[in-house]
Design a protein around this motif. Sequence first.
Motif, short mmCIF file in Angstrom:
data_model
loop_
_atom_site.label_atom_id
_atom_site.label_comp_id
_atom_site.label_asym_id
_atom_site.label_seq_id
_atom_site.Cartn_x
_atom_site.Cartn_y
_atom_site.Cartn_z
N SER A 1 27.45 -32.23 -36.94
CA SER A 1 26.95 -33.26 -37.36
C SER A 1 26.50 -33.37 -39.35
N THR A 2 26.89 -34.38 -39.90
CA THR A 2 26.20 -34.95 -41.43
C THR A 2 25.28 -35.87 -41.11
N ASP A 3 25.71 -36.26 -39.88
CA ASP A 3 24.75 -38.51 -39.84
C ASP A 3 24.03 -37.46 -38.73
N VAL A 4 23.06 -38.55 -38.80
CA VAL A 4 21.55 -38.18 -37.89
C VAL A 4 20.82 -39.20 -38.01
N VAL A 5 20.60 -40.17 -36.23
CA VAL A 5 19.82 -41.20 -36.39
C VAL A 5 18.76 -41.23 -35.22
N ASP B 1 42.13 -29.07 -42.12
CA ASP B 1 42.60 -27.75 -41.73
C ASP B 1 42.92 -27.62 -39.97
N HIS B 2 42.13 -27.42 -39.47
CA HIS B 2 42.00 -27.21 -37.93
C HIS B 2 42.31 -27.99 -36.70
N GLY B 3 42.46 -29.23 -37.17
CA GLY B 3 42.73 -30.58 -36.53
C GLY B 3 41.18 -31.40 -35.81
N THR B 4 41.34 -32.15 -35.30
CA THR B 4 40.18 -32.98 -35.21
C THR B 4 40.78 -34.04 -33.73
N PRO B 5 40.29 -33.23 -32.34
CA PRO B 5 39.37 -32.31 -32.74
C PRO B 5 39.21 -31.00 -32.66
N ALA B 6 39.13 -29.83 -33.30
CA ALA B 6 39.30 -28.62 -33.51
C ALA B 6 39.39 -27.51 -32.14
N ARG B 7 39.08 -26.01 -31.52
CA ARG B 7 39.01 -26.46 -30.36
C ARG B 7 39.03 -24.59 -30.86
N ILE B 8 37.87 -24.19 -29.02
CA ILE B 8 37.60 -22.60 -29.72
C ILE B 8 37.48 -22.62 -28.26
N ASN B 9 37.80 -20.85 -27.65
CA ASN B 9 38.29 -20.83 -26.72
C ASN B 9 36.89 -20.87 -26.46
N GLY B 10 36.00 -20.35 -24.62
CA GLY B 10 34.84 -20.75 -24.33
C GLY B 10 33.96 -19.33 -24.92
N GLN B 11 33.23 -18.55 -25.85
CA GLN B 11 32.24 -17.53 -25.92
C GLN B 11 31.61 -17.04 -25.25
N VAL B 12 30.88 -16.61 -23.94
CA VAL B 12 30.73 -16.32 -22.88
C VAL B 12 32.37 -15.86 -21.91
N ALA B 13 31.64 -14.81 -21.42
CA ALA B 13 32.67 -14.23 -20.43
C ALA B 13 33.83 -15.01 -19.34
N ALA B 14 33.01 -15.45 -18.93
CA ALA B 14 33.44 -16.41 -17.63
C ALA B 14 33.85 -17.50 -18.14
N PRO C 1 33.25 -34.00 -35.29
CA PRO C 1 32.83 -34.30 -36.03
C PRO C 1 31.72 -35.48 -35.17
N GLY C 2 30.72 -35.50 -35.76
CA GLY C 2 29.61 -37.07 -34.89
C GLY C 2 28.47 -37.08 -35.72
N VAL C 3 27.66 -38.52 -35.03
CA VAL C 3 26.83 -38.71 -34.93
C VAL C 3 25.57 -38.36 -34.27
N ILE C 4 24.23 -37.33 -34.88
CA ILE C 4 23.16 -37.21 -33.46
C ILE C 4 22.68 -38.05 -33.56
N THR D 1 23.87 -45.94 -28.56
CA THR D 1 24.97 -45.61 -28.49
C THR D 1 25.06 -47.04 -29.13
N ALA D 2 24.41 -48.71 -28.87
CA ALA D 2 24.66 -49.70 -29.45
C ALA D 2 24.58 -49.75 -31.33
N TYR D 3 23.67 -48.86 -31.75
CA TYR D 3 23.26 -48.39 -33.08
C TYR D 3 24.84 -48.50 -33.71
N HIS D 4 25.04 -47.12 -33.05
CA HIS D 4 26.36 -46.87 -34.03
C HIS D 4 27.15 -46.15 -32.59
N GLU D 5 28.17 -46.39 -32.96
CA GLU D 5 28.97 -46.13 -31.54
C GLU D 5 30.03 -44.73 -31.44
N LYS D 6 29.75 -43.58 -32.23
CA LYS D 6 29.48 -42.17 -32.80
C LYS D 6 28.74 -41.39 -32.96
#
Length: 299
Positions: free
Chosen positions: A143-147, A183-196, A206-209, A228-233
């Motif tokens: 996020s580069t946007d905060v409400v 470069d990586h697409g939207t959404p980008a993807r990763i594998n889970g970073q814990v063993a399980a 990318p999105g608003v917090i 969600t009414a203020y900003h759908e993202k």
Amino acid sequence: MTSNKGIISRGDNNAFSTIAIGEKAQVSTTAPAPSAKPAAEADVPWDLGIVTILSEELRSVIDVLKLQRHKTPSGLYFYQGEHTVADATLRVVATQTQSQGQRSTMAALENLRRHYNPRLWALVGIAGGIHDDHARIGNVIVSTDVVYYENRKINPRGDTRRRGEHRQAPAHVVHAVNAYFTDHGTPARINGQVAAHADQQYEIHPGVIGSGEAVIADRASEIRTYLTAYHEKVLAVDMEAGGLSQYWQENSVHGAANPGWIVIRGVSDNADEHKAHSHHELASRNAAHVLSRLLPYLC
């Protein structure tokens, strides 16, 4: 022959120090107090300052970026290190707030500024997702946007009008995030970073917090409805990003360059009645991993 018997003081406001008179006289002085600025930090540029809230968040950042503990003479703990990207070696420092919330976050940012003055701030950790598709548990929101949703007017007969404040990160940070997703697409993807969850894929959006002082554990919450009414993202909610964006704005009046900022949140719950701590580790690890992937673009 002239004989000196002592010191004669005439007039007002005379002061004498470290003076010895007479045979075998000695002067004892006190060594100057050490600088409040640790030698390791003095006059050396720092690239990234990271704020975390929970211990799981800080451990994840320490492990991913290989940071070492450092204690200042004043008793503050920071975690320092260097992280190499394609064409640079970055100096990184992380800290943990004393508690949840906007005020403690702003105090942690002030400590980072006073001791390290990094050129970029990152808030890294977990959040509650409020978007069923993009903010599933384990996904990461960049996020580069905060409400900030707490400001409101309370009228008679239960009529409450919220007055949201929307802030965006500096342009160069927004451009860096856009380049990453190009470069990586939207959404980008990763594998889970814990063993399980290492064989599972998670999405980076990318999105608003939405940020305030509430721990939200109700899908029908008025705050969720408002956001969600203020900003759908608005994809997730936390209790600290508003403090980060406010601190940045208020320090923008200084002559020195104001650091950029970014928020990276792994989704640990859906801000509903099922909210629990069971996914904190997964969300924290995924968020810290995404930070490491963004660093070549941000710094």
